[in-house]
Design a protein around this motif. Structure first.
Motif, short mmCIF file in Angstrom:
data_model
loop_
_atom_site.label_atom_id
_atom_site.label_comp_id
_atom_site.label_asym_id
_atom_site.label_seq_id
_atom_site.Cartn_x
_atom_site.Cartn_y
_atom_site.Cartn_z
N UNK A 131 0.91 -1.21 -0.07
CA UNK A 131 -0.05 0.11 0.00
C UNK A 131 0.83 1.07 0.06
N UNK A 132 0.62 2.27 -1.06
CA UNK A 132 1.31 3.53 -1.02
C UNK A 132 0.39 4.39 -0.47
N UNK A 133 0.78 4.83 0.78
CA UNK A 133 -0.18 5.67 1.57
C UNK A 133 0.44 7.20 1.94
N UNK A 134 -0.03 8.15 1.26
CA UNK A 134 0.64 9.54 1.54
C UNK A 134 -0.32 10.03 2.81
N UNK A 135 0.14 11.13 3.60
CA UNK A 135 -0.38 11.79 4.65
C UNK A 135 -1.22 13.05 4.24
N UNK A 136 -2.54 12.94 4.39
CA UNK A 136 -3.45 14.30 3.81
C UNK A 136 -4.06 14.65 5.25
N UNK A 137 -3.64 15.62 5.97
CA UNK A 137 -4.40 16.34 7.12
C UNK A 137 -4.29 15.38 8.18
N UNK A 138 -3.09 14.63 8.50
CA UNK A 138 -3.10 13.76 9.79
C UNK A 138 -3.97 12.40 9.27
N UNK A 139 -4.28 12.08 8.05
CA UNK A 139 -5.09 10.73 8.02
C UNK A 139 -4.61 10.27 6.55
N UNK A 140 -5.11 8.94 6.53
CA UNK A 140 -5.08 8.47 5.03
C UNK A 140 -6.01 9.04 4.18
N UNK A 141 -5.63 8.94 2.83
CA UNK A 141 -6.36 9.46 1.79
C UNK A 141 -7.89 8.86 1.79
N UNK A 142 -8.89 9.68 1.52
CA UNK A 142 -10.33 9.08 1.71
C UNK A 142 -10.48 8.14 0.73
N UNK A 143 -10.00 8.15 -0.44
CA UNK A 143 -9.79 6.93 -1.41
C UNK A 143 -9.46 5.62 -0.81
N UNK A 144 -8.49 5.90 0.13
CA UNK A 144 -8.03 4.47 0.68
C UNK A 144 -9.18 4.05 1.69
N UNK A 145 -9.55 5.11 2.52
CA UNK A 145 -10.66 4.80 3.34
C UNK A 145 -11.86 4.06 2.70
N UNK A 146 -12.37 4.53 1.42
CA UNK A 146 -13.68 4.19 0.84
C UNK A 146 -13.05 2.74 0.29
#
Length: 201
Positions: free
Chosen positions: A92-107
């Protein structure tokens, strides 16, 4: 023959640092094991729709009772689950956006976490059904967050994967990317060194 499920979640698609590092790791794995097979999903380029009432209802409706639209939605979710079930290794390639995982990964997680399929409820609590798999997370951050309260990603990802039964999880961090050019270069070099250590293990 082993299977790799490679998921990128950067808004910048393959140009993101997390995507670049994940791609390099997978490429090196294939150099060592050319017979392995890879399924690649770029959620930045082809995002999964976020879970809403329409999608959840479609997935939860018995197959015989679904409308044509609901069948399409359910088939999309079933494909995502099947990809995880068939994989031996998740990258999994996971950048940090606003202290969280990207919303597309959450989806993506919202679609693959399905009671009775990827986890089940018992009298002792939930039990993950995706056991025997390994996950490697390539995490990129603009600042320095590892080991700090601001790092909400590490615990979330370890908890979510563990909930599904995947407890063998390794993290590679590229941090301080936006501090200055020197920090960026050092972060990427350190991440690449960590990748080499993983490959040699």
């Amino acid at each position: 023959m082993k299977r790799i499920l490679h998921i990128d979640s950067s808004l910048f698609s393959g140009d993101g640092v997390s995507s670049t590092l994940a791609g390099e790791y997978v490429a090196r794995l294939l150099e060592q094991n050319p017979q392995w097979r890879v399924t690649h999903r770029d959620l930045g380029r082809n995002p999964i729709a976020h879970l809403d009432a329409t999608r959840l209802t479609a997935i939860m409706t018995p197959e015989a009772d679904r409308t044509a639209e609901q069948r399409t939605i359910a088939e999309e979710a079933d494909t995502l689950i099947r990809e995880v079930q068939e994989a031996d290794l998740l990258v999994l390639g996971v950048p940090m956006y606003n202290f969280a995982i990207p919303s597309v990964l959450k989806a993506w997680f919202d679609h693959i976490a399905r009671a009775g399929v990827t986890f089940r409820y018992t009298a002792e609590g939930a039990v993950g059904l995706l056991e025997g798999k390994r996950a490697v997370i390539l995490a990129s951050r603009g600042g320095l967050h590892r080991g700090q309260p601001s790092d909400t990603q590490t615990d979330y990802l370890a908890t979510m994967l563990g909930f599904l039964g995947i407890r063998d999880v390794e993290f590679v961090y590229a941090e301080g990317l936006n501090l200055d050019e020197g920090s960026r270069e050092q972060a990427i070099t350190s991440a690449r060194d960590a990748i080499e250590q993983l490959l040699a293990a």
